[in-house]
Scaffold this motif. Structure first.
Motif, PDB file in Angstrom:
ATOM      1  N   LEU A   1      11.745   0.871  -2.860  1.00 16.86           N
ATOM      2  CA  LEU A   1      11.086   1.969  -4.013  1.00 16.86           C
ATOM      3  C   LEU A   1       9.964   1.626  -4.332  1.00 16.86           C
ATOM      4  CD1 LEU A   1      14.859   1.588  -5.588  1.00 16.86           C
ATOM      5  CD2 LEU A   1      14.189   4.136  -4.508  1.00 16.86           C
ATOM      6  N   PRO A   2       9.327   0.113  -4.427  1.00 17.20           N
ATOM      7  CA  PRO A   2       8.164  -0.208  -4.779  1.00 17.20           C
ATOM      8  C   PRO A   2       6.777   0.815  -4.536  1.00 17.20           C
ATOM      9  CG  PRO A   2       9.126  -2.178  -5.504  1.00 17.20           C
ATOM     10  CD  PRO A   2       9.841  -0.837  -4.374  1.00 17.20           C
ATOM     11  N   GLY A   3       7.126   0.301  -2.793  1.00 18.54           N
ATOM     12  CA  GLY A   3       6.236   1.298  -2.200  1.00 18.54           C
ATOM     13  C   GLY A   3       5.604   2.944  -2.131  1.00 18.54           C
ATOM     14  N   VAL A   4       7.195   3.146  -2.526  1.00 21.46           N
ATOM     15  CA  VAL A   4       7.883   4.348  -3.003  1.00 21.46           C
ATOM     16  C   VAL A   4       6.405   4.740  -4.373  1.00 21.46           C
ATOM     17  CG1 VAL A   4       9.000   6.807  -3.358  1.00 21.46           C
ATOM     18  CG2 VAL A   4       9.790   5.010  -1.585  1.00 21.46           C
ATOM     19  N   VAL A   5       7.799   4.032  -5.543  1.00 22.58           N
ATOM     20  CA  VAL A   5       6.648   4.356  -6.286  1.00 22.58           C
ATOM     21  C   VAL A   5       4.592   4.370  -6.322  1.00 22.58           C
ATOM     22  CG1 VAL A   5       5.878   3.118  -8.556  1.00 22.58           C
ATOM     23  CG2 VAL A   5       7.943   2.989  -7.672  1.00 22.58           C
ATOM     24  N   GLY A   6       4.341   3.172  -5.428  1.00 19.90           N
ATOM     25  CA  GLY A   6       2.656   2.999  -4.751  1.00 19.90           C
ATOM     26  C   GLY A   6       2.396   4.213  -4.509  1.00 19.90           C
ATOM     27  N   GLY A   7       2.802   4.638  -3.802  1.00 13.51           N
ATOM     28  CA  GLY A   7       2.623   6.359  -3.469  1.00 13.51           C
ATOM     29  C   GLY A   7       2.644   7.267  -3.928  1.00 13.51           C
ATOM     30  N   LEU A   8       3.226   7.601  -5.018  1.00 19.07           N
ATOM     31  CA  LEU A   8       3.150   8.519  -5.547  1.00 19.07           C
ATOM     32  C   LEU A   8       2.512   8.512  -6.475  1.00 19.07           C
ATOM     33  CD1 LEU A   8       7.188   9.197  -6.281  1.00 19.07           C
ATOM     34  CD2 LEU A   8       5.741  10.454  -5.132  1.00 19.07           C
ATOM     35  N   SER A   9       2.008   7.337  -7.222  1.00 17.55           N
ATOM     36  CA  SER A   9       1.385   7.066  -7.850  1.00 17.55           C
ATOM     37  C   SER A   9      -0.367   7.111  -7.685  1.00 17.55           C
ATOM     38  CB  SER A   9       1.810   5.263  -8.368  1.00 17.55           C
ATOM     39  OG  SER A   9       1.782   4.553  -8.625  1.00 17.55           O
ATOM     40  N   SER A  10      -0.664   6.714  -5.884  1.00 19.65           N
ATOM     41  CA  SER A  10      -1.887   7.191  -5.662  1.00 19.65           C
ATOM     42  C   SER A  10      -1.649   8.822  -6.234  1.00 19.65           C
ATOM     43  CB  SER A  10      -1.532   7.213  -4.057  1.00 19.65           C
ATOM     44  OG  SER A  10      -0.450   7.984  -3.274  1.00 19.65           O
ATOM     45  N   ILE A  11      -1.136   9.869  -5.901  1.00 17.53           N
ATOM     46  CA  ILE A  11      -0.849  10.849  -5.200  1.00 17.53           C
ATOM     47  C   ILE A  11      -1.290  11.567  -7.234  1.00 17.53           C
ATOM     48  CG2 ILE A  11       1.060  13.659  -5.714  1.00 17.53           C
ATOM     49  CD1 ILE A  11       2.291  12.125  -3.203  1.00 17.53           C
ATOM     50  N   VAL A  12      -0.749  11.223  -7.810  1.00 17.26           N
ATOM     51  CA  VAL A  12      -1.233  11.484  -9.924  1.00 17.26           C
ATOM     52  C   VAL A  12      -2.236  11.261  -9.821  1.00 17.26           C
ATOM     53  CG1 VAL A  12      -1.109  10.465 -12.280  1.00 17.26           C
ATOM     54  CG2 VAL A  12       1.489  10.221 -10.400  1.00 17.26           C
ATOM     55  N   ALA A  13      -2.798   9.400  -9.272  1.00 17.54           N
ATOM     56  CA  ALA A  13      -3.947   8.623  -9.820  1.00 17.54           C
ATOM     57  C   ALA A  13      -5.430   9.706  -8.549  1.00 17.54           C
ATOM     58  CB  ALA A  13      -4.403   7.699  -9.241  1.00 17.54           C
TER      59      ALA A  13
END
Length: 391
Positions: free
Chosen positions: A312-324
């Motif tokens: 789950l945190p790995g998915v959060v990381g991927g989504l965070s990069s998209i937002v960034a």
């Protein structure tokens, strides 16, 4: 510049001074990552009261194999079959590939034989190297801390294998699948080592001093924010407001995982704090509500809860990069390529894990019986008093 988990290693000999400076920097990073692999991951899995020998011992065994196989496979993929140069950078890359297997190991801990684990190591690192190449070289995605290519990949690969190897009796729990006071203390040692050295892990492949600086600071801030929210959330969902040691051992690390993909981006301190805070909350909630659901509904038994710490945190990381990238704080990649990298990492992990699970179940076999799950005495000479406890 686009980031790949593969560090370059040039055969050209640098000047003496450059060699000394480079060696000093690389050696520190190598030592930090190496400690995470052998001490951090190993002790984090010692929480099972009757499986401590295997947690640390098999961790050492598969890590030793993974380092060699990872060096070879990554060398073949990135050097396109040409001469493979061996150096400290290659050793760090091998540590990265081995970390993926150790994450998956947590999902099947106590339910798989050493032989099966060695076979799984060979297959998983091969699939990992292929996905890493696709993400870094074809998609040109940015993933400096490997939230997607290591953490999400390792978690979902392990869950897929665990699903194939599932035994019906695990739905109601196993009598040996429990911890005791000192086993949880040993596991906390692993947590502390991982927590302290995570900034080195996320900054290890930074190509410039600025990127390394950003990765260290962002990881540091995300980790400290994650600790606070993990404690708060654990108390909130716990019985009578009490803390759960499982949450503290694992969820406090989720911030390092989640910030990995955008660790070298200029997300500002508040961005790191937000990512870490979200990761801590998501991880605790995963342990409290999602893990029981996976076991009861989907027949996936996750021994260490790697889905909550890495998946789950790995998915959060991927989504965070998209937002960034959407907010314009980074031009290292595009939103489309970041999404493709996340999808590739999860998809290849699940497909590879399912195939590996079938191979282990029907070809390799050797899985211990349900009654011998989570028991060191099946594969180790244990002290006599320990043997008496198992009678």
């Amino acid at each position: 510049m686009k980031q790949s988990r593969m560090l370059s290693s040039s055969p050209t000999a640098p000047t003496q001074q450059k060699w000394t400076d480079l060696l000093s920097y690389i050696l520190v990073i190598f030592q930090d990552v190496h400690v995470m692999i052998f001490v951090g991951f190993g002790f984090l899995m010692t929480f099972l009261k009757k499986y401590g020998f295997s947690s640390v011992g098999i961790n050492l065994l598969i890590a030793a194999l993974g380092l060699q196989w990872g060096t070879f496979v990554q060398g073949m993929v990135h050097r396109h079959g040409q001469t493979i140069y061996i150096g400290i950078k290659n050793m760090i890359n091998a540590d990265f590939s081995t970390a993926t297997v150790l994450i998956s190991f947590g999902a099947v801990l106590g339910k798989i034989s050493p032989t099966q684990m060695l076979i799984m190591t060979i297959i998983e690192i091969t699939v990992f190297a292929g996905n890493e190449y696709v993400v870094g070289e074809i998609f040109q995605a940015s993933d400096i801390g490997a939230s997607m290519t290591i953490h999400a990949f390792g978690a979902y690969f392990g869950l897929a294998v665990a699903g194939v190897l599932y035994r019906t009796g695990l739905r109601k729990g196993h009598e040996k699948e429990e911890s005791e006071y000192h086993s949880d203390l040993f596991a906390m040692i692993g947590t502390l080592f991982l927590w302290m050295f995570w900034p080195s892990f996320n900054s290890a492949i930074a190509e410039t001093a600025e990127e390394q600086y950003l990765a260290i600071i962002n990881t540091y801030l995300s980790l400290v924010a994650c600790v606070l929210t993990a404690y708060a959330m654990s108390s909130l969902v716990g019985h009578r407001g009490k803390l759960d040691m499982v949450h503290i051992q694992n969820a406090t690390l989720a911030g390092g995982v989640a910030v990995g993909t955008c660790a070298d981006m200029k997300i500002h301190p508040y961005g790191s704090l937000i990512i870490g805070s979200i990761a801590g909350m998501v991880s605790v909630l995963g342990f409290r509500f999602l893990t029981p659901c996976l076991t009861a509904k989907l027949r996936i038994h996750d021994t260490c809860g790697v889905h909550n710490l890495h998946g789950l945190p790995g998915v959060v990381g991927g989504l965070s990069s998209i937002v960034a990238i959407l907010l314009g704080v980074s031009t290292a990649s595009s939103m489309t390529m970041q999404a493709a990298a996340l999808g590739s990492s999860i998809g290849s992990a699940i497909a590879g894990g399912l195939i590996t699970g079938l191979i282990l179940r029907f070809i390799v076999r050797g899985q211990p019986s349900k009654d011998n799950f989570f028991d060191d005495s099946v594969y180790w000479e244990v002290p006599k008093e320990k043997e008496l406890d198992n009678v």
